[in-house]
Write an enzyme that holds these catalytic residues in place. Structure first.
Site, PDB file in Angstrom:
ATOM      1  N   CYS A 171       0.821  -1.324   0.099  1.00 20.78           N
ATOM      2  CA  CYS A 171      -0.069   0.314   0.080  1.00 20.78           C
ATOM      3  C   CYS A 171       0.878   1.105  -0.010  1.00 20.78           C
ATOM      4  O   CYS A 171       0.885   2.076  -1.092  1.00 20.78           O
ATOM      5  CB  CYS A 171      -0.977  -0.125   1.324  1.00 20.78           C
ATOM      6  SG  CYS A 171      -1.883   1.419   1.510  1.00 20.78           S
TER       7      CYS A 171
ATOM      8  N   HIS B  57      -2.236   7.056   4.455  1.00 20.90           N
ATOM      9  CA  HIS B  57      -1.083   6.649   4.970  1.00 20.90           C
ATOM     10  C   HIS B  57       0.272   7.134   4.910  1.00 20.90           C
ATOM     11  O   HIS B  57       1.224   6.888   5.489  1.00 20.90           O
ATOM     12  CB  HIS B  57      -0.891   5.033   4.908  1.00 20.90           C
ATOM     13  CG  HIS B  57      -1.997   4.438   5.392  1.00 20.90           C
ATOM     14  ND1 HIS B  57      -2.297   4.349   6.769  1.00 20.90           N
ATOM     15  CD2 HIS B  57      -2.891   3.570   4.753  1.00 20.90           C
ATOM     16  CE1 HIS B  57      -3.465   3.476   7.016  1.00 20.90           C
ATOM     17  NE2 HIS B  57      -3.589   3.136   5.767  1.00 20.90           N
TER      18      HIS B  57
END
Length: 200
Positions: A51, A103
């Site tokens: 990710c 993130h």
């Protein structure tokens, strides 16, 4: 010569999950329409099968190692420049990030550590509020509302660049039952094990 840009990123979606690339079981009419009216990249690859490193590569044009992002929860170093920053500083774009937690400011959300989050704040490691004009995170439904707010705030004389993030199709899956295919009807790629869990 200064087109508006919306960078849409779905989480954990592969090229084979869209109708425009041959998917027959799942329906993706809006993605298929965008592909038909725009461009499809047939030799595209991810810089990392994870990710956060792959997101860093998308935004910086650098390998995850070069961008110093090799872990899930690492914040993007402030001296690593993103393409929205270049568009804002050098081409006068109004820029934003909305939707799913991206993130690159470190881990956040219900499962993150409040102590770790405070350390990131105290040491100036959360940097995206400085990188873009508009920054919001939220659910997939909120992402659309945030996009509308972003567009309503855009100065009329400026082009815009928006990074629009979605959680789907990341687990847990959230579509209503009517939109989910029967697991038994799916044609799995040859490299996946054909098990009930995989089909689900």
């Amino acid at each position: 010569d200064k087109p508006n840009i919306i960078f849409i990123l779905a989480d954990d979606m592969g090229y084979g999950d869209a109708g425009c690339f041959g998917q027959k079981t799942l329906t993706t009419p809006n993605l298929d329409k965008m592909a038909a009216e725009g461009m499809k990249f047939r030799r595209f690859f991810t810089a990392a099968p994870q990710c956060v490193p792959s997101r860093a590569a998308f935004l910086t044009g650098r390998s995850p190692v070069s961008a110093r992002i090799t872990r899930f929860s690492s914040p993007l170093p402030r001296d690593v420049v993103t393409f929205p920053e270049i568009l804002r500083a050098q081409a006068g774009y109004f820029t934003g990030v909305v939707g799913r937690t991206f993130h690159l400011d470190g881990s956040s959300g219900a499962n993150s550590s409040p102590v770790a989050n405070q350390l990131l704040v105290d040491h100036g490691l959360k940097t995206f509020a400085q990188r873009v004009d508009y920054l919001r995170t939220g659910s997939d439904t909120q992402a659309i509302e945030q996009m509308a707010e972003f567009l309503s705030l855009k100065p009329t004389e400026k082009p815009f660049c928006l990074w629009l993030n979605f959680s789907d199709p990341h687990h847990p899956w959230t579509p209503p039952a009517a939109d989910r295919p029967d697991p038994a009807s799916l044609k799995l790629p040859a490299h996946l094990p054909d098990s009930p869990g995989m089909r689900e």
